[in-house]
Design a protein around this motif. Structure first.
Motif, PDB file in Angstrom:
ATOM      1  N   TYR A 108      41.767  39.149  53.287  1.00 40.16           N
ATOM      2  CA  TYR A 108      41.717  39.213  51.823  1.00 40.16           C
ATOM      3  C   TYR A 108      42.963  38.600  51.198  1.00 40.16           C
ATOM      4  O   TYR A 108      44.087  38.925  51.557  1.00 40.16           O
ATOM      5  CB  TYR A 108      41.583  40.664  51.370  1.00 40.16           C
ATOM      6  N   ARG A 109      42.752  37.663  50.276  1.00 39.23           N
ATOM      7  CA  ARG A 109      43.834  37.061  49.503  1.00 39.23           C
ATOM      8  C   ARG A 109      43.446  37.151  48.037  1.00 39.23           C
ATOM      9  O   ARG A 109      42.519  36.487  47.599  1.00 39.23           O
ATOM     10  CB  ARG A 109      44.031  35.592  49.885  1.00 39.23           C
ATOM     11  N   ARG A 110      44.162  37.951  47.296  1.00 35.74           N
ATOM     12  CA  ARG A 110      43.839  38.156  45.890  1.00 35.74           C
ATOM     13  C   ARG A 110      44.059  36.870  45.107  1.00 35.74           C
ATOM     14  O   ARG A 110      45.042  36.183  45.267  1.00 35.74           O
ATOM     15  CB  ARG A 110      44.716  39.256  45.290  1.00 35.74           C
ATOM     16  N   GLY A 111      43.087  36.568  44.281  1.00 32.76           N
ATOM     17  CA  GLY A 111      43.188  35.406  43.418  1.00 32.76           C
ATOM     18  C   GLY A 111      42.710  35.765  42.032  1.00 32.76           C
ATOM     19  O   GLY A 111      41.706  36.457  41.890  1.00 32.76           O
ATOM     20  N   ASP A 112      43.425  35.306  41.019  1.00 28.29           N
ATOM     21  CA  ASP A 112      42.950  35.537  39.663  1.00 28.29           C
ATOM     22  C   ASP A 112      41.914  34.464  39.319  1.00 28.29           C
ATOM     23  O   ASP A 112      41.681  33.534  40.081  1.00 28.29           O
ATOM     24  CB  ASP A 112      44.105  35.562  38.660  1.00 28.29           C
TER      25      ASP A 112
END
Length: 60
Positions: free
Chosen positions: A47-51
């Protein structure tokens, strides 16, 4: 520490035109893929948070 995740906000989640559905860009093993398909992948190691802006920039 594992991160609680939601695929819809992940940088690795994209729409695949060939399969006409959303999919994960990471190479998942059988167990991970089963969790992904069943929507029970709550602590994904990839998981890599991205806006919204970052995700849209990646798709262009």
């Amino acid at each position: 520490m594992k991160i609680k995740s939601n695929c819809e906000t992940c940088m690795n989640y994209f729409y695949d035109d060939e399969y006409e559905c959303y999919t994960c860009a990471m190479n998942l093993d059988e167990d991970e893929y089963r969790h992904f398909i069943q929507d029970t992948f709550s602590d994904c190691p990839y998981y890599r948070r991205g806006d919204d802006y970052t995700i849209v920039r990646k798709q262009i």
